[in-house]
Design a protein around this motif. Sequence first.
Motif: not given
Length: 75
Positions: A7, A18-21, A23-24, A64, A67-68, A70
């Motif tokens: 980063r 993936a960061l999104e995955e 932290h989902r 980021a 992506e983190i 929610e």
Amino acid sequence: VRLRCWRLGGPGADDGGALEEAHRGLGSAAVDFDRVGADLEAVLDAAGAPAGTIVAVSDALASAKAEIVEAPDDA
């Protein structure tokens, strides 16, 4: 460590997914994300990091956020 290095434009690549995955489902709120950023900046400052480094780390973290987080509104 690989993620932070990547980063910040360092060598190597992050293959941790993936960061999104990652932290989902954690319900990360924008206010909490911002507190982490502020704490990180304070620690870097207290450690004597150059201002340019602190800005680079803050910018990398900010990139980021989408992506983190929610829960963008702390309701």
